[in-house]
Design an enzyme around this catalytic site. Structure first.
Site, PDB file in Angstrom:
ATOM      1  N   SER A   1     -36.496  53.413  10.655  1.00 42.75           N
ATOM      2  CA  SER A   1     -36.810  52.935  11.999  1.00 42.75           C
ATOM      3  C   SER A   1     -36.013  53.704  13.036  1.00 42.75           C
ATOM      4  O   SER A   1     -34.896  54.170  12.761  1.00 42.75           O
ATOM      5  CB  SER A   1     -36.433  51.449  12.072  1.00 42.75           C
TER       6      SER A   1
ATOM      7  N   THR B   1     -34.463  52.409  15.116  1.00 37.20           N
ATOM      8  CA  THR B   1     -33.253  51.617  15.354  1.00 37.20           C
ATOM      9  C   THR B   1     -32.004  52.364  14.874  1.00 37.20           C
ATOM     10  O   THR B   1     -30.905  52.110  15.372  1.00 37.20           O
ATOM     11  CB  THR B   1     -33.364  50.223  14.697  1.00 37.20           C
TER      12      THR B   1
ATOM     13  N   TYR C   1     -29.926  44.202  10.469  1.00 37.04           N
ATOM     14  CA  TYR C   1     -31.227  44.801  10.101  1.00 37.04           C
ATOM     15  C   TYR C   1     -31.123  46.328  10.164  1.00 37.04           C
ATOM     16  O   TYR C   1     -31.484  47.037   9.215  1.00 37.04           O
ATOM     17  CB  TYR C   1     -32.328  44.300  11.047  1.00 37.04           C
TER      18      TYR C   1
ATOM     19  N   LYS D   1     -31.321  49.667   7.229  1.00 36.02           N
ATOM     20  CA  LYS D   1     -32.080  50.932   7.294  1.00 36.02           C
ATOM     21  C   LYS D   1     -31.138  52.120   7.107  1.00 36.02           C
ATOM     22  O   LYS D   1     -31.437  53.060   6.376  1.00 36.02           O
ATOM     23  CB  LYS D   1     -32.815  51.054   8.639  1.00 36.02           C
TER      24      LYS D   1
HETATM   25  P1  NAD Z   1     -44.103  42.985   7.682  1.00 39.40           P
HETATM   26  O1  NAD Z   1     -43.104  41.885   7.645  1.00 39.40           O
HETATM   27  O2  NAD Z   1     -45.436  42.710   8.245  1.00 39.40           O
HETATM   28  O3  NAD Z   1     -44.278  43.609   6.220  1.00 39.40           O
HETATM   29  C1  NAD Z   1     -43.235  43.630   5.269  1.00 39.40           C
HETATM   30  C2  NAD Z   1     -43.782  43.040   3.978  1.00 39.40           C
HETATM   31  O4  NAD Z   1     -42.764  43.055   2.975  1.00 39.40           O
HETATM   32  C3  NAD Z   1     -44.253  41.595   4.124  1.00 39.40           C
HETATM   33  O5  NAD Z   1     -45.577  41.501   3.659  1.00 39.40           O
HETATM   34  C4  NAD Z   1     -43.281  40.797   3.264  1.00 39.40           C
HETATM   35  O6  NAD Z   1     -43.905  39.673   2.677  1.00 39.40           O
HETATM   36  C5  NAD Z   1     -42.855  41.846   2.244  1.00 39.40           C
HETATM   37  N1  NAD Z   1     -41.526  41.628   1.635  1.00 39.40           N
HETATM   38  C6  NAD Z   1     -40.341  41.393   2.274  1.00 39.40           C
HETATM   39  N2  NAD Z   1     -39.358  41.274   1.380  1.00 39.40           N
HETATM   40  C7  NAD Z   1     -39.910  41.443   0.146  1.00 39.40           C
HETATM   41  C8  NAD Z   1     -39.394  41.433  -1.182  1.00 39.40           C
HETATM   42  N3  NAD Z   1     -38.102  41.199  -1.431  1.00 39.40           N
HETATM   43  N4  NAD Z   1     -40.244  41.632  -2.217  1.00 39.40           N
HETATM   44  C9  NAD Z   1     -41.563  41.851  -1.975  1.00 39.40           C
HETATM   45  N5  NAD Z   1     -42.112  41.870  -0.742  1.00 39.40           N
HETATM   46  C10 NAD Z   1     -41.288  41.672   0.315  1.00 39.40           C
HETATM   47  O7  NAD Z   1     -43.398  44.201   8.463  1.00 39.40           O
HETATM   48  P2  NAD Z   1     -44.027  45.568   9.009  1.00 39.40           P
HETATM   49  O8  NAD Z   1     -44.002  45.514  10.496  1.00 39.40           O
HETATM   50  O9  NAD Z   1     -45.289  45.873   8.313  1.00 39.40           O
HETATM   51  O10 NAD Z   1     -42.878  46.572   8.559  1.00 39.40           O
HETATM   52  C11 NAD Z   1     -42.939  47.299   7.343  1.00 39.40           C
HETATM   53  C12 NAD Z   1     -41.657  48.093   7.197  1.00 39.40           C
HETATM   54  O11 NAD Z   1     -41.496  48.947   8.324  1.00 39.40           O
HETATM   55  C13 NAD Z   1     -40.392  47.232   7.135  1.00 39.40           C
HETATM   56  O12 NAD Z   1     -39.489  47.818   6.227  1.00 39.40           O
HETATM   57  C14 NAD Z   1     -39.850  47.334   8.544  1.00 39.40           C
HETATM   58  O13 NAD Z   1     -38.448  47.157   8.573  1.00 39.40           O
HETATM   59  C15 NAD Z   1     -40.234  48.760   8.914  1.00 39.40           C
HETATM   60  N6  NAD Z   1     -40.339  48.959  10.377  1.00 39.40           N
HETATM   61  C16 NAD Z   1     -41.145  48.134  11.111  1.00 39.40           C
HETATM   62  C17 NAD Z   1     -41.220  48.305  12.495  1.00 39.40           C
HETATM   63  C18 NAD Z   1     -42.073  47.376  13.337  1.00 39.40           C
HETATM   64  O14 NAD Z   1     -41.841  47.306  14.555  1.00 39.40           O
HETATM   65  N7  NAD Z   1     -43.061  46.675  12.809  1.00 39.40           N
HETATM   66  C19 NAD Z   1     -40.490  49.322  13.113  1.00 39.40           C
HETATM   67  C20 NAD Z   1     -39.700  50.156  12.319  1.00 39.40           C
HETATM   68  C21 NAD Z   1     -39.631  49.962  10.940  1.00 39.40           C
END
Ligand code: NAD
Ligand code: UDP
Length: 348
Positions: free
Chosen positions: A129, A131, A153, A157
């Site tokens: 990210s 971040t 968080y 990362k």
């Molecule tokens: P999201 O929460 O919609 O998707 C993450 C998924 O991981 C969920 O479906 C959740 O049920 C699953 N999950 C969490 N912990 C788990 C575990 N221990 N075992 C199995 N499944 C698990 O989030 P997103 O927005 O789709 O983000 C996906 C990735 O991208 C994440 O790692 C997030 O940190 C990263 N990210 C997101 C953003 C954003 O703004 N959306 C920005 C930068 C990075």
């Protein structure tokens, strides 16, 4: 032969859009997700949207920390690569419950990496990210900028990036791409899949969307005294479909070259303020978004946007969509699914 890709967190917001692009791109896709922050309905819809390719999708409701279950999945299928999205992502919650975040995100990732190594699958794309740039001193952020974390968080990362660099140092068979996402927004143009956060949204656009459908009365704008064009915070919003395509580009890079452990920004390179984003959404939806001006949100950076050169040159990937398309598709999803994958009864 079609490649087999394991997608952790594939039922989530970015994961579901990426799984759809993988399927339509001819990949066989296995999703592992514990559904902690997502719904199986998202994957049913992905399957339908993928048409003839839908049969190439399978799903295991498994927590990544369940090593035995993960081993079974790796024994059943030989994976060419893993795209690792699974993790908890709410900044505020991570400040309240740091151990939950370290346990879930770090132990989940370490368990995954151990099982991958044991089964000889050493190709990984990881969701990092922007971040990790903390409060950047200047913009655009290039991949060489110093890294820092402002909350637990962000620290997960940063730690996972370092773990990936270390395992590649210890064993050069590992090929790893760390993708630093900027601000993913929008939804698939079909309006069938999109972002569906549990509880009160932390991020700007899911909140705006819930105001537009009448679930919340007004958007609170966190700070209008920044040194920006209109005083509100500036971010690099990227269409989630562009982001999903960035993962396909990363997979191609993994299989085509002798990449080691490389990092790429996925952003548009353009900065947009909160008020500009709200205006674009009002235009797309025809809805007025009432605003309440408030103080700055603790920890927020002023201006963050990406340098996109490295991804353009090396991944041959560039974002196609602008904020008009992001808002159009976000509204299409929101108006068709005002309660996300749930209903007024199941959604608070
Ligand atoms: P999201 O929460 O919609 O998707 C993450 C998924 O991981 C969920 O479906 C959740 O049920 C699953 N999950 C969490 N912990 C788990 C575990 N221990 N075992 C199995 N499944 C698990 O989030 P997103 O927005 O789709 O983000 C996906 C990735 O991208 C994440 O790692 C997030 O940190 C990263 N990210 C997101 C953003 C954003 O703004 N959306 C920005 C930068 C990075
Ligand atoms: N923001 C806001 N009100 C909200 C949520 C976010 O004014 O309810 C602002 C926030 O201060 C930042 C921008 O919108 O300037 C993007 O915030 P978001 O949380 O979506 O992304 P991040 O700050 O993590 O980049």
């Amino acid at each position: 032969m079609a490649k087999n890709i394991l997608v952790t967190g594939g039922a989530g917001y970015i994961g579901s859009h990426t799984v759809l692009q993988l399927l339509t791109g001819g990949y066989r896709t296995v999703v592992v997700d514990n559904l902690e922050n997502s719904s199986a309905v998202a994957l049913q819809r992905v399957k339908e949207l993928a048409g003839q390719f839908g049969n190439n999708l399978s799903f295991h409701q498994v927590d990544l920390r369940d090593k035995a279950a993960l081993k079974t999945i790796f024994t059943e299928t030989k994976f060419d690569a893993v795209i690792h999205f699974a993790g908890l992502k709410a900044v505020g919650e991570s400040v309240q419950k740091p151990l939950l975040y370290f346990n879930n995100n770090l132990i989940g990732t370490i368990t995954l990496l151990e099982v991958m190594a044991d089964h000889g699958c050493k190709n990984l794309v990881f969701s990092s990210s922007a971040t990790v740039y903390g409060w950047p001193k200047e913009v655009p952020c290039t991949e060489e900028f110093p890294l820092s974390a402002a909350n637990p968080y962000g620290r997960t990362k940063l730690f996972i990036e370092e773990i990936c660099r270390d395992i590649h140092c210890s064993d050069s068979e590992w090929k790893i791409i760390l993708l630093r996402y900027f601000n993913p927004v929008g939804a698939h143009p079909s309006g069938q899949i999109g972002e569906d956060p549990r509880g009160i949204p932390n991020n700007l656009m899911p909140f705006v969307q819930q105001v537009a459908v009448g679930r919340r009365p007004a958007l609170t704008v966190f700070g209008n005294d920044y040194s920006t064009k209109d005083g509100t915070g500036v971010r690099d919003y990227i269409h989630v479909v562009d982001l999903a395509d960035g993962h396909i580009a990363a997979l191609c890079k993994l299989s085509d070259s002798k990449i080691g452990c490389e990092v790429y920004n996925l952003g548009t390179g353009k900065g947009t303020s909160v008020l500009e984003m709200v205006a674009a959404f009002e235009e797309a939806s025809g809805k007025k978004i009432p605003l309440v001006m408030a103080g700055r949100r603790p920890g927020d950076a002023e201006i963050v946007y990406a340098s996109t050169e490295k991804a353009e040159h090396e991944l041959k990937w560039k974002a196609k969509y602008g904020i008009e398309e992001m808002c159009r598709d976000q509204w299409n999803w929101a108006s068709k699914n005002p309660y996300g994958y749930g209903s007024p009864e199941t959604t608070k």
